[in-house]
Design an enzyme around this catalytic site. Structure first.
Site, PDB file in Angstrom:
ATOM      1  N   ASP A  81     -25.522 -63.383 -35.397  1.00 39.87           N
ATOM      2  CA  ASP A  81     -25.065 -62.889 -36.690  1.00 39.87           C
ATOM      3  C   ASP A  81     -26.079 -63.269 -37.775  1.00 39.87           C
ATOM      4  OD1 ASP A  81     -23.038 -62.401 -39.061  1.00 39.87           O
ATOM      5  OD2 ASP A  81     -22.005 -61.690 -37.278  1.00 39.87           O
ATOM      6  N   ASP A 160     -23.896 -54.960 -41.802  1.00 35.36           N
ATOM      7  CA  ASP A 160     -22.956 -55.397 -42.835  1.00 35.36           C
ATOM      8  C   ASP A 160     -23.136 -54.591 -44.128  1.00 35.36           C
ATOM      9  OD1 ASP A 160     -20.843 -57.031 -43.759  1.00 35.36           O
ATOM     10  OD2 ASP A 160     -21.720 -58.807 -42.810  1.00 35.36           O
ATOM     11  N   TRP A 194     -16.111 -53.165 -43.671  1.00 35.62           N
ATOM     12  CA  TRP A 194     -14.888 -53.882 -44.080  1.00 35.62           C
ATOM     13  C   TRP A 194     -13.691 -52.961 -44.313  1.00 35.62           C
ATOM     14  CZ3 TRP A 194     -18.125 -55.508 -48.790  1.00 35.62           C
ATOM     15  CH2 TRP A 194     -19.250 -56.237 -48.378  1.00 35.62           C
ATOM     16  N   GLY A 195     -13.811 -51.696 -43.946  1.00 36.02           N
ATOM     17  CA  GLY A 195     -12.681 -50.780 -44.114  1.00 36.02           C
ATOM     18  C   GLY A 195     -12.512 -50.219 -45.504  1.00 36.02           C
ATOM     19  N   ASP A 215     -12.813 -59.834 -43.302  1.00 31.79           N
ATOM     20  CA  ASP A 215     -13.087 -60.848 -42.280  1.00 31.79           C
ATOM     21  C   ASP A 215     -11.816 -61.565 -41.835  1.00 31.79           C
ATOM     22  OD1 ASP A 215     -15.701 -60.168 -42.649  1.00 31.79           O
ATOM     23  OD2 ASP A 215     -16.329 -62.081 -43.491  1.00 31.79           O
TER      24      ASP A 215
END
Length: 406
Positions: A81, A160, A194-195, A215
């Site tokens: 990550d 991200d 993150w939707g 998260d």
């Protein structure tokens, strides 16, 4: 006991009689990399280690996936990550592995991971910096970074959404899609948006999975609320493209055993990526027992790829169900409340003919129940616990019901 049924869910589950593997695999519409025909399985560094990562720990994790037998169960992705790169690019604009923590470079690390029969994943961001703000993002460098990842032998990209330029993710994320398609290596593309802009509705044209939620944290409340939010988008999951409710917290110590079993059961029946987030090198027997459950993993990896829906809800009592190949149905009876409850699944809840006689296998007890159930099935569950069953049915002319206790 009263009930509230979701009519739309029954329609989904009734397709079990008509579904075929060809139908399930033909629903994919874009990102023609041939990856993710079942949800990805593996490990990600963030939940347990955050930025405290180095190449030694990544190698040891790869070793542990093999030595524990987890790799043979399908856990093959070793995903690095955030925080793996230097804060600045080199004079040619390339990302540079952090010399203090990855002195051998990512290519050498990928070679090591591949030598174990595993795959290496990496992290970047559709912004100017990653979420830690300790390394550059890929915004404006998509083709260059995609070529770099391919040259290193990367197999998976988590992408991200931090520190971006304010433009719509629907515009930014496809840029990396096109870059990856040109890079010359199949790379699983995981959108971590993150939707915010409902990526389930457009993600299948862009990536292999898409985050539907914020998260996760290692608490019951966080886990169960994320499962709720992810379930809303069940109709969009399909072979080649999956709803992603974030990595697993099993083994990190914030929840009780029964709660972790609920966590793993819901992620499995929801066809979520099964990416372990604990320290694989130091797992307890209890954690291993949960994450290595072959029967639960088989539900997650079923080739039809239908994500479960809540088919019945009454207060803290829920029934989740999903059709599987072989004319079977996976069912989770869930007690999310503070007290012990008896929960009944009726055949009309889960899409079965009312005259069906059902053989039920308990996937956590690893046993087929002796009773054959007709009409309904009842389980008594402790607080924050579940029962996960595999139901196979046959028709009969009489009606009765039976109860099973936990």
């Amino acid at each position: 006991m009263g009930k509230r049924c979701c009519a739309v869910v029954l329609a989904m589950i009734m397709v079990i009689g008509l579904a075929s593997l060809t139908l399930a695999t033909s629903r994919r519409s874009m990102l023609t990399n041939g990856l993710g025909m079942t949800p990805p399985m593996g490990w990600n560094s963030w939940n347990h280690f955050s930025c405290n990562i180095d190449e030694k720990m990544i190698k040891e994790t790869a070793d542990a996936l093999v030595s524990t037998g987890l790799s043979k169960l399908g856990y093959v992705y070793v995903n690095i990550d955030d925080c793996w790169a230097e804060i600045s690019r080199d004079d040619k604009g390339n990302l540079v592995p952090k010399k203090s923590t990855f002195p051998s470079g990512i290519k050498a690390l990928a070679d090591y991971v591949h030598s174990k029969g595993l795959k290496l994943g990496i992290y970047s961001d559709a912004g100017h910096f990653t979420c830690s703000k300790r390394m550059p993002g890929s915004l404006g460098h998509e083709e260059q970074d995609a070529k770099t990842f391919a040259s290193w032998g990367i197999d998976y990209l988590k992408y991200d959404n931090c520190h971006n330029d304010g433009s719509n993710p629907i515009e930014r994320y496809p840029v990396m899609t096109r870059a990856l398609m040109k890079a010359g290596r199949p790379i699983f593309y995981s959108l971590c948006e993150w939707g915010d802009m409902h990526p389930a509705k457009w993600g299948a044209h862009v990536g292999n999975s898409w985050r539907t939620t914020n998260d996760i944290s290692d608490t019951w409340d966080s886990m169960i609320s994320i499962a709720d939010h992810n379930e809303v988008y069940a109709e969009y999951a399909r072979p080649g493209g999956w709803n992603d409710p974030d990595m697993l917290e099993v083994g990190n110590g914030g929840m009780k055993k029964d709660e972790y079993i609920v966590h793993f059961s819901l992620w499995a029946i929801s066809k979520a990526p099964l990416l372990l987030g604990c320290d694989i090198r130091n797992m307890t027997n209890e954690t291993m027992e949960i994450v290595a459950n072959k029967e639960v993993i088989a539900v997650n990896q079923d080739p039809y790829g239908f994500q479960a829906k809540k088919v019945r809800m009454q207060g803290n009592e829920e029934i989740w169900a999903a059709p599987l190949s072989g004319y079977r149905i996976a069912v989770v009876l869930l007690n999310r409340g503070p007290f012990r409850y008896s929960i009944t699944a009726r055949w009309d809840n889960i899409g079965l003919d009312p005259n069906s006689v059902v053989e039920a296998r308990d996937l956590w007890e690893h046993k087929t129940l002796e009773t054959r159930f007709v009409g309904n099935l009842t389980a008594t569950l402790n607080s924050h616990s579940c029962k996960m069953l595999l139901a196979s049915s046959h028709l009969m002319s009489r009606s009765s019901s039976r109860t099973c206790n936990s």
